[in-house]
Each structure stands twice: as structure tokens, then as C-alpha cells.
Design a protein around this motif. Structure first.
Motif, PDB file in Angstrom:
ATOM      1  N   LEU A  56       0.817  -1.210   0.000  1.00 25.75           N
ATOM      2  CA  LEU A  56       0.000   0.000   0.000  1.00 25.75           C
ATOM      3  C   LEU A  56       0.853   1.264   0.000  1.00 25.75           C
ATOM      4  O   LEU A  56       0.483   2.258  -0.626  1.00 25.75           O
ATOM      5  CB  LEU A  56      -0.950  -0.013   1.198  1.00 25.75           C
ATOM      6  CG  LEU A  56      -2.114  -1.003   1.107  1.00 25.75           C
ATOM      7  CD1 LEU A  56      -2.901  -1.013   2.409  1.00 25.75           C
ATOM      8  CD2 LEU A  56      -3.011  -0.678  -0.061  1.00 25.75           C
ATOM      9  N   VAL A  57       2.000   1.232   0.677  1.00 25.76           N
ATOM     10  CA  VAL A  57       2.905   2.386   0.663  1.00 25.76           C
ATOM     11  C   VAL A  57       3.487   2.579  -0.741  1.00 25.76           C
ATOM     12  O   VAL A  57       3.550   3.709  -1.253  1.00 25.76           O
ATOM     13  CB  VAL A  57       4.021   2.214   1.715  1.00 25.76           C
ATOM     14  CG1 VAL A  57       5.111   3.245   1.535  1.00 25.76           C
ATOM     15  CG2 VAL A  57       3.443   2.300   3.111  1.00 25.76           C
ATOM     16  N   VAL A  58       3.887   1.485  -1.384  1.00 25.05           N
ATOM     17  CA  VAL A  58       4.410   1.578  -2.751  1.00 25.05           C
ATOM     18  C   VAL A  58       3.313   2.068  -3.692  1.00 25.05           C
ATOM     19  O   VAL A  58       3.563   2.883  -4.580  1.00 25.05           O
ATOM     20  CB  VAL A  58       4.985   0.219  -3.211  1.00 25.05           C
ATOM     21  CG1 VAL A  58       5.417   0.279  -4.658  1.00 25.05           C
ATOM     22  CG2 VAL A  58       6.144  -0.195  -2.332  1.00 25.05           C
ATOM     23  N   LEU A  59       2.081   1.608  -3.480  1.00 23.26           N
ATOM     24  CA  LEU A  59       0.952   2.064  -4.285  1.00 23.26           C
ATOM     25  C   LEU A  59       0.725   3.562  -4.105  1.00 23.26           C
ATOM     26  O   LEU A  59       0.481   4.286  -5.078  1.00 23.26           O
ATOM     27  CB  LEU A  59      -0.312   1.297  -3.902  1.00 23.26           C
ATOM     28  CG  LEU A  59      -1.595   1.680  -4.614  1.00 23.26           C
ATOM     29  CD1 LEU A  59      -1.545   1.251  -6.066  1.00 23.26           C
ATOM     30  CD2 LEU A  59      -2.788   1.056  -3.930  1.00 23.26           C
ATOM     31  N   LEU A  60       0.834   4.041  -2.882  1.00 24.74           N
ATOM     32  CA  LEU A  60       0.668   5.467  -2.614  1.00 24.74           C
ATOM     33  C   LEU A  60       1.731   6.289  -3.342  1.00 24.74           C
ATOM     34  O   LEU A  60       1.417   7.320  -3.938  1.00 24.74           O
ATOM     35  CB  LEU A  60       0.720   5.726  -1.113  1.00 24.74           C
ATOM     36  CG  LEU A  60       0.572   7.165  -0.666  1.00 24.74           C
ATOM     37  CD1 LEU A  60      -0.853   7.640  -0.938  1.00 24.74           C
ATOM     38  CD2 LEU A  60       0.907   7.309   0.794  1.00 24.74           C
ATOM     39  N   ILE A  61       2.966   5.826  -3.324  1.00 24.74           N
ATOM     40  CA  ILE A  61       4.048   6.525  -4.021  1.00 24.74           C
ATOM     41  C   ILE A  61       3.758   6.591  -5.515  1.00 24.74           C
ATOM     42  O   ILE A  61       3.892   7.645  -6.146  1.00 24.74           O
ATOM     43  CB  ILE A  61       5.403   5.848  -3.744  1.00 24.74           C
ATOM     44  CG1 ILE A  61       5.786   6.002  -2.277  1.00 24.74           C
ATOM     45  CG2 ILE A  61       6.494   6.424  -4.640  1.00 24.74           C
ATOM     46  CD1 ILE A  61       6.958   5.149  -1.866  1.00 24.74           C
ATOM     47  N   ALA A  62       3.343   5.467  -6.098  1.00 24.55           N
ATOM     48  CA  ALA A  62       3.078   5.423  -7.534  1.00 24.55           C
ATOM     49  C   ALA A  62       1.895   6.302  -7.914  1.00 24.55           C
ATOM     50  O   ALA A  62       1.943   7.024  -8.917  1.00 24.55           O
ATOM     51  CB  ALA A  62       2.837   3.982  -7.977  1.00 24.55           C
ATOM     52  N   VAL A  63       0.833   6.286  -7.117  1.00 22.35           N
ATOM     53  CA  VAL A  63      -0.360   7.065  -7.448  1.00 22.35           C
ATOM     54  C   VAL A  63      -0.095   8.555  -7.298  1.00 22.35           C
ATOM     55  O   VAL A  63      -0.542   9.355  -8.133  1.00 22.35           O
ATOM     56  CB  VAL A  63      -1.550   6.601  -6.573  1.00 22.35           C
ATOM     57  CG1 VAL A  63      -2.713   7.567  -6.655  1.00 22.35           C
ATOM     58  CG2 VAL A  63      -1.984   5.211  -6.982  1.00 22.35           C
ATOM     59  N   VAL A  64       0.644   8.948  -6.272  1.00 25.54           N
ATOM     60  CA  VAL A  64       0.972  10.371  -6.103  1.00 25.54           C
ATOM     61  C   VAL A  64       1.820  10.848  -7.275  1.00 25.54           C
ATOM     62  O   VAL A  64       1.588  11.925  -7.831  1.00 25.54           O
ATOM     63  CB  VAL A  64       1.673  10.617  -4.751  1.00 25.54           C
ATOM     64  CG1 VAL A  64       2.291  12.001  -4.693  1.00 25.54           C
ATOM     65  CG2 VAL A  64       0.700  10.445  -3.612  1.00 25.54           C
ATOM     66  N   ARG A  65       2.782  10.049  -7.693  1.00 21.59           N
ATOM     67  CA  ARG A  65       3.626  10.433  -8.826  1.00 21.59           C
ATOM     68  C   ARG A  65       2.810  10.530 -10.107  1.00 21.59           C
ATOM     69  O   ARG A  65       3.010  11.446 -10.915  1.00 21.59           O
ATOM     70  CB  ARG A  65       4.761   9.424  -8.985  1.00 21.59           C
ATOM     71  CG  ARG A  65       5.591   9.574 -10.246  1.00 21.59           C
ATOM     72  CD  ARG A  65       6.277  10.927 -10.313  1.00 21.59           C
ATOM     73  NE  ARG A  65       7.126  11.025 -11.469  1.00 21.59           N
ATOM     74  CZ  ARG A  65       6.742  11.515 -12.651  1.00 21.59           C
ATOM     75  NH1 ARG A  65       5.511  11.930 -12.823  1.00 21.59           N
ATOM     76  NH2 ARG A  65       7.597  11.590 -13.649  1.00 21.59           N
ATOM     77  N   LEU A  66       1.878   9.597 -10.307  1.00 14.97           N
ATOM     78  CA  LEU A  66       1.029   9.665 -11.499  1.00 14.97           C
ATOM     79  C   LEU A  66       0.122  10.883 -11.459  1.00 14.97           C
ATOM     80  O   LEU A  66      -0.098  11.525 -12.495  1.00 14.97           O
ATOM     81  CB  LEU A  66       0.183   8.394 -11.616  1.00 14.97           C
ATOM     82  CG  LEU A  66       0.881   7.203 -12.240  1.00 14.97           C
ATOM     83  CD1 LEU A  66       0.004   5.981 -12.130  1.00 14.97           C
ATOM     84  CD2 LEU A  66       1.218   7.479 -13.681  1.00 14.97           C
ATOM     85  N   SER A  67      -0.405  11.230 -10.296  1.00  9.33           N
ATOM     86  CA  SER A  67      -1.284  12.396 -10.219  1.00  9.33           C
ATOM     87  C   SER A  67      -0.504  13.698 -10.431  1.00  9.33           C
ATOM     88  O   SER A  67      -1.042  14.631 -11.023  1.00  9.33           O
ATOM     89  CB  SER A  67      -2.014  12.432  -8.881  1.00  9.33           C
ATOM     90  OG  SER A  67      -1.116  12.647  -7.835  1.00  9.33           O
ATOM     91  N   LEU A  68       0.730  13.754  -9.966  1.00 10.66           N
ATOM     92  CA  LEU A  68       1.544  14.961 -10.192  1.00 10.66           C
ATOM     93  C   LEU A  68       1.948  15.115 -11.649  1.00 10.66           C
ATOM     94  O   LEU A  68       2.061  16.220 -12.151  1.00 10.66           O
ATOM     95  CB  LEU A  68       2.796  14.918  -9.314  1.00 10.66           C
ATOM     96  CG  LEU A  68       2.580  15.119  -7.821  1.00 10.66           C
ATOM     97  CD1 LEU A  68       3.904  14.923  -7.085  1.00 10.66           C
ATOM     98  CD2 LEU A  68       2.006  16.473  -7.537  1.00 10.66           C
ATOM     99  N   GLY A  69       2.145  14.004 -12.336  1.00 10.95           N
ATOM    100  CA  GLY A  69       2.548  14.049 -13.727  1.00 10.95           C
ATOM    101  C   GLY A  69       1.400  14.062 -14.699  1.00 10.95           C
ATOM    102  O   GLY A  69       1.607  14.018 -15.907  1.00 10.95           O
ATOM    103  N   GLY A  70       0.181  14.095 -14.214  1.00 11.02           N
ATOM    104  CA  GLY A  70      -0.966  14.127 -15.091  1.00 11.02           C
ATOM    105  C   GLY A  70      -1.300  12.754 -15.652  1.00 11.02           C
ATOM    106  O   GLY A  70      -2.058  12.646 -16.613  1.00 11.02           O
ATOM    107  N   GLY A  71      -0.735  11.705 -15.088  1.00 13.71           N
ATOM    108  CA  GLY A  71      -1.046  10.351 -15.520  1.00 13.71           C
ATOM    109  C   GLY A  71      -0.148   9.815 -16.605  1.00 13.71           C
ATOM    110  O   GLY A  71      -0.197   8.632 -16.899  1.00 13.71           O
ATOM    111  N   VAL A  72       0.674  10.637 -17.207  1.00 14.54           N
ATOM    112  CA  VAL A  72       1.507  10.172 -18.310  1.00 14.54           C
ATOM    113  C   VAL A  72       2.978  10.432 -18.060  1.00 14.54           C
ATOM    114  O   VAL A  72       3.804   9.535 -18.138  1.00 14.54           O
ATOM    115  CB  VAL A  72       1.078  10.842 -19.634  1.00 14.54           C
ATOM    116  CG1 VAL A  72       1.963  10.373 -20.774  1.00 14.54           C
ATOM    117  CG2 VAL A  72      -0.368  10.532 -19.941  1.00 14.54           C
ATOM    118  N   ILE A  73       3.324  11.668 -17.769  1.00 15.42           N
ATOM    119  CA  ILE A  73       4.727  12.066 -17.730  1.00 15.42           C
ATOM    120  C   ILE A  73       5.410  11.535 -16.510  1.00 15.42           C
ATOM    121  O   ILE A  73       5.295  11.648 -15.448  1.00 15.42           O
ATOM    122  CB  ILE A  73       4.855  13.596 -17.829  1.00 15.42           C
ATOM    123  CG1 ILE A  73       4.288  14.034 -19.152  1.00 15.42           C
ATOM    124  CG2 ILE A  73       6.286  14.041 -17.667  1.00 15.42           C
ATOM    125  CD1 ILE A  73       4.271  15.515 -19.365  1.00 15.42           C
TER     126      ILE A  73
END
Length: 73
Positions: A56-73
Motif C-alpha cells: 500500500l505504501v508503494v501504491l501510494l508513491i506510484a499514485v501520487v507520482r502519477l497524479s503529479l505528472g498528469g497520468g503520463v509524464i
């Protein structure tokens, strides 16, 4: 056994998520998400919570990064 599998899935996905934090490599998080979800499921089926929480911690890191990058970048 499920907790050990959850930790294994979490480590594999963490190896994918860490380089995906670099700009223009955010697509690696999309590859890691299904692996993380498999780890969360294995961790939820086990009697211990450590592997599930790690995933869940790794999932949180990945989702936060995707949301900051707009889902692509």
C-alpha cells in the motif's frame, strides 16, 4: 505464505517505481500498478499485515507520482 508473496510483489514493484520517479519515465508506474495490486491481494489473504501495508505504501508513491505528472509524464 501470502505475506511473503506480498513482500515479493512489493519489492518487484518498488524496483519499477523508483526509476519511474524520474521525469518522462512515469509510464513505468502504469506497469507497476497491476503488480502492486496483486501484492495487496496476497497480503490481504494472509494472516499478517506487513506485506499488505508495504504494498500500500508503494501504491501510494506510484499514485501520487502519477497524479503529479498528469497520468503520463
Amino acid at each position: 505464505m501470502g505475506n511473503l508473496l506480498a513482500y515479493l510483489f512489493g519489492l518487484i514493484s518498488l524496483v519499477i517505481v523508483i526509476p519511474a520517479q524520474i521525469p518522462f519515465l512515469g509510464w513505468g508506474n502504469w506497469i507497476a500498478l497491476p503488480v502492486i495490486v496483486c501484492g495487496v491481494i496476497c497480503g490481504a489473504l494472509s494472516s499478517s499485515d506487513g506485506g499488505r501495508n508495504f504494498c500500500l505504501v508503494v501504491l501510494l508513491i506510484a499514485v501520487v507520482r502519477l497524479s503529479l505528472g498528469g497520468g503520463v509524464i
